[in-house]
Design a protein around this motif. Structure first.
Motif, PDB file in Angstrom:
ATOM      1  N   GLY A  77      13.843  -1.220 -22.798  1.00 44.56           N
ATOM      2  CA  GLY A  77      13.537  -2.633 -23.007  1.00 44.56           C
ATOM      3  C   GLY A  77      13.816  -3.510 -21.801  1.00 44.56           C
ATOM      4  N   TYR A 133       7.478   4.716 -18.393  1.00 50.23           N
ATOM      5  CA  TYR A 133       7.599   6.183 -18.460  1.00 50.23           C
ATOM      6  C   TYR A 133       7.023   6.695 -19.772  1.00 50.23           C
ATOM      7  CZ  TYR A 133      10.389   7.719 -14.443  1.00 50.23           C
ATOM      8  OH  TYR A 133      10.815   8.084 -13.200  1.00 50.23           O
ATOM      9  N   GLY A 173      11.436   2.105 -18.568  1.00 47.22           N
ATOM     10  CA  GLY A 173      11.445   3.163 -19.587  1.00 47.22           C
ATOM     11  C   GLY A 173      10.164   3.147 -20.408  1.00 47.22           C
ATOM     12  N   GLY A 175      18.885   3.934 -20.335  1.00 46.56           N
ATOM     13  CA  GLY A 175      18.332   5.269 -20.567  1.00 46.56           C
ATOM     14  C   GLY A 175      17.713   5.924 -19.345  1.00 46.56           C
ATOM     15  N   VAL A 176      17.037   5.133 -18.504  1.00 43.76           N
ATOM     16  CA  VAL A 176      16.352   5.733 -17.349  1.00 43.76           C
ATOM     17  C   VAL A 176      17.355   6.166 -16.267  1.00 43.76           C
ATOM     18  CG1 VAL A 176      14.456   5.416 -15.696  1.00 43.76           C
ATOM     19  CG2 VAL A 176      14.309   4.357 -17.938  1.00 43.76           C
ATOM     20  N   CYS A 201      24.179   7.360 -20.772  1.00 45.78           N
ATOM     21  CA  CYS A 201      23.009   6.660 -20.217  1.00 45.78           C
ATOM     22  C   CYS A 201      22.181   6.059 -21.350  1.00 45.78           C
ATOM     23  CB  CYS A 201      22.136   7.621 -19.413  1.00 45.78           C
ATOM     24  SG  CYS A 201      22.897   8.218 -17.904  1.00 45.78           S
ATOM     25  N   VAL A 202      21.738   6.900 -22.267  1.00 47.03           N
ATOM     26  CA  VAL A 202      20.920   6.399 -23.386  1.00 47.03           C
ATOM     27  C   VAL A 202      21.835   5.682 -24.378  1.00 47.03           C
ATOM     28  CG1 VAL A 202      18.987   8.015 -23.204  1.00 47.03           C
ATOM     29  CG2 VAL A 202      21.027   8.651 -24.503  1.00 47.03           C
ATOM     30  N   ASP A 203      21.222   5.011 -25.348  1.00 45.99           N
ATOM     31  CA  ASP A 203      21.983   4.179 -26.269  1.00 45.99           C
ATOM     32  C   ASP A 203      23.112   4.948 -26.940  1.00 45.99           C
ATOM     33  OD1 ASP A 203      20.408   2.116 -25.557  1.00 45.99           O
ATOM     34  OD2 ASP A 203      19.203   2.104 -27.383  1.00 45.99           O
ATOM     35  N   ALA A 227      19.360   8.291 -16.748  1.00 39.46           N
ATOM     36  CA  ALA A 227      19.452   9.752 -16.958  1.00 39.46           C
ATOM     37  C   ALA A 227      18.418  10.475 -16.108  1.00 39.46           C
ATOM     38  CB  ALA A 227      19.215  10.083 -18.427  1.00 39.46           C
ATOM     39  N   ASN A 228      17.478   9.734 -15.529  1.00 34.74           N
ATOM     40  CA  ASN A 228      16.387  10.368 -14.773  1.00 34.74           C
ATOM     41  C   ASN A 228      16.906  10.985 -13.477  1.00 34.74           C
ATOM     42  OD1 ASN A 228      14.028   9.891 -12.586  1.00 34.74           O
ATOM     43  ND2 ASN A 228      13.217  10.469 -14.569  1.00 34.74           N
ATOM     44  N   HIS A 265      25.497  -1.662 -21.370  1.00 34.22           N
ATOM     45  CA  HIS A 265      24.963  -0.598 -20.497  1.00 34.22           C
ATOM     46  C   HIS A 265      25.654  -0.640 -19.121  1.00 34.22           C
ATOM     47  CE1 HIS A 265      21.929   1.667 -22.572  1.00 34.22           C
ATOM     48  NE2 HIS A 265      21.220   0.617 -22.918  1.00 34.22           N
ATOM     49  N   TYR A 284       7.123  13.176 -21.789  1.00 35.00           N
ATOM     50  CA  TYR A 284       7.294  12.484 -20.528  1.00 35.00           C
ATOM     51  C   TYR A 284       8.367  13.158 -19.662  1.00 35.00           C
ATOM     52  CZ  TYR A 284      11.743  10.495 -21.621  1.00 35.00           C
ATOM     53  OH  TYR A 284      13.057  10.345 -21.857  1.00 35.00           O
TER      54      TYR A 284
HETATM   55  O1  KG4 Z   1      18.861   2.540 -22.952  1.00 41.12           O
HETATM   56  P1  KG4 Z   1      17.916   3.231 -23.854  1.00 41.12           P
HETATM   57  O2  KG4 Z   1      18.418   4.428 -24.624  1.00 41.12           O
HETATM   58  O3  KG4 Z   1      17.304   2.239 -24.900  1.00 41.12           O
HETATM   59  C1  KG4 Z   1      17.038   0.893 -24.611  1.00 41.12           C
HETATM   60  O4  KG4 Z   1      18.005   0.094 -24.557  1.00 41.12           O
HETATM   61  O5  KG4 Z   1      15.850   0.608 -24.396  1.00 41.12           O
HETATM   62  O6  KG4 Z   1      16.655   3.652 -22.972  1.00 41.12           O
HETATM   63  C2  KG4 Z   1      15.594   4.366 -23.542  1.00 41.12           C
HETATM   64  C3  KG4 Z   1      14.578   4.644 -22.461  1.00 41.12           C
HETATM   65  C4  KG4 Z   1      13.291   5.251 -23.014  1.00 41.12           C
HETATM   66  O7  KG4 Z   1      12.195   4.502 -22.534  1.00 41.12           O
HETATM   67  C5  KG4 Z   1      13.301   6.663 -22.446  1.00 41.12           C
HETATM   68  O8  KG4 Z   1      12.004   7.162 -22.186  1.00 41.12           O
HETATM   69  C6  KG4 Z   1      14.062   6.456 -21.158  1.00 41.12           C
HETATM   70  O9  KG4 Z   1      15.099   5.564 -21.502  1.00 41.12           O
HETATM   71  N1  KG4 Z   1      14.640   7.702 -20.645  1.00 41.12           N
HETATM   72  C7  KG4 Z   1      14.229   8.278 -19.486  1.00 41.12           C
HETATM   73  C8  KG4 Z   1      14.989   9.454 -19.352  1.00 41.12           C
HETATM   74  N2  KG4 Z   1      15.829   9.566 -20.435  1.00 41.12           N
HETATM   75  C9  KG4 Z   1      15.589   8.475 -21.213  1.00 41.12           C
HETATM   76  N3  KG4 Z   1      13.325   7.894 -18.576  1.00 41.12           N
HETATM   77  C10 KG4 Z   1      13.125   8.688 -17.515  1.00 41.12           C
HETATM   78  N4  KG4 Z   1      13.799   9.835 -17.319  1.00 41.12           N
HETATM   79  C11 KG4 Z   1      14.738  10.267 -18.210  1.00 41.12           C
HETATM   80  N5  KG4 Z   1      15.417  11.395 -18.007  1.00 41.12           N
END
Ligand code: KG4
Ligand code: ZN
Length: 373
Positions: A174, A202, A199, A310-311, A340-342, A313-314, A141, A213
């Protein structure tokens, strides 16, 4: 006539020389990622240039359970991984024979999900007789911000590079962790969540508010003791729960509440969601400030702020970290939304650094549920 032939022959020789040169310096890695509920494959050139990035999300399979069901996730990875790999190879326009290595996220994550990716990567590496590299998903990441388009020019590549030493922040489902990034391999954790990851908070807030969310309350967040760089989001989540449903009668699973999210107007829910987000982002920037002060007090130079997960991306968090980086004159390394996300591009990208440094794994590569960092 002869001159024309000579010119043509020379230009062919030159072109051959140029393509031989670029071939000699080119590293092509296929990455696989199956740590949670995204089945992903990507081909990355030289650690940065993304030739393809295919992600099959399983959100629709887990939606009704409002969380990832591990058995459903593993089964879906088995069904989807090879079509996703084939799509990534086709989109990249490369053959399996051209690959230099196969990389796979082998930790941390859901063990059943990780095993699907790791087993597939081992099978591919063995069948193709290519080197295999296991990659830490969280470390990957922190590489995501350095990924660019396949055709990015050198100025774009340079601008995306992390200037070390740097401050790193992973905000995912996580993890919520702060790192002192001294180099690509020396990156001690200097703070982490003591309960829920941001995350996760959220996601739970969205459930409490009965919203897609993000959700959230007009409440402040615990900053723990005055020097701590650790995070705590579970208090914020509980505060939101009480604000939405009122004080509980009874405890644990027998608790009953005065009201539910459905008793709130949509404006009230939107206000609470905005306030939750404000409190969560404020908690992150407060810790970034604290980490910067502690590192500079120790005489450490910090040149970049690297964000991932992932967050990242917020939208509110993106604005806040940009302001923070500007205020501290740091280069901001923030991933493009797609990374941003996986995803598997970050796995293949980071693997290139390890590959170039000579690291190799073999078919004994373990699958590990916990992070190594
Ligand atoms: O990095 P990721 O894809 O997976 C892990 O490694 O955990 O992160 C997933 C997290 C989820 O909790 C999702 O709700 C959060 O990222 N997420 C966001 C946004 N996009 C994804 N949280 C807040 N705002 C967003 N735009
Ligand atoms: Zn992740």
């Amino acid at each position: 006539m002869l001159g024309g032939f000579f010119f043509c022959a020379m230009s062919c020789v030159c072109r051959l020389a140029v393509s031989a040169l670029s071939f000699a310096t080119m590293t092509l890695i296929l990455g696989l990622e199956t740590s949670c509920d995204e089945t992903a494959a990507a081909v990355v050139r030289d650690g940065h240039r993304v030739l393809s990035n295919v992600v099959a999300t399983q959100h629709e399979l887990h939606e009704e359970y409002r969380g990832v069901v591990p058995e459903i996730a593993s089964r879906a990875h088995i069904e989807r991984l090879m079509p996703v790999v084939e799509a990534a190879m086709k989109e990249a326009g490369v053959t399996f024979a051209q690959l230099d290595a196969i990389a796979v996220g082998n930790r941390p994550g859901l063990i059943g999900s990780l095993l699907v990716g790791v087993s597939a990567a081992k099978a591919l590496a063995w069948a193709l007789d290519k080197p295999l590299l296991g990659i830490d998903h969280v470390r990957a990441h922190l590489h995501a911000a350095m990924l660019t388009d396949a055709l990015a020019d050198n100025a774009t590549l340079d601008a995306a590079r992390v200037l070390y030493p740097a401050l790193g922040l992973v905000v995912s489902g996580g993890h919520t962790s702060l790192y002192h990034l001294r180099s690509t391999t020396d990156m001690p954790v200097i703070g982490r969540t003591i309960d829920d990851a941001i995350g996760e908070a959220y996601d739970k807030a969205a459930v409490i508010l009965d919203l897609p969310y993000p959700g959230g309350p007009n409440l402040d967040v615990s900053l723990l003791d005055k020097d701590s760089l650790d995070f705590s989001f579970s208090g914020l989540k509980t505060a939101l729960l009480y604000r939405v449903r009122g004080q509980p009668t009874g405890r644990g699973k027998d608790a009953t509440f005065e009201r539910s999210a459905n008793d709130l107007t949509s404006d009230q829910r939107a206000d609470l969601a905005a306030a939750f987000q404000l409190a969560a982002v404020k908690a992150v920037t407060a810790k970034l400030n604290r980490a910067m002060s502690q590192l500079t007090e120790r005489g450490e130079q910090i040149h970049s702020l690297v964000i991932g997960g992932g967050v990242s991306a917020n939208s509110a968090l993106r604005v806040a970290v940009r302001d923070f980086a500007d205020a501290h004159k740091l280069r901001l390394c923030l991933p493009a939304m797609a990374y941003c996300v996986d995803n598997a591009a970050m796995i293949a990208g980071l693997a290139c650094e390890d590959f170039t440094a000579g690291r190799r794994d073999d078919l004994h590569l373990p699958t590990i549920a916990t992070t190594s960092m």
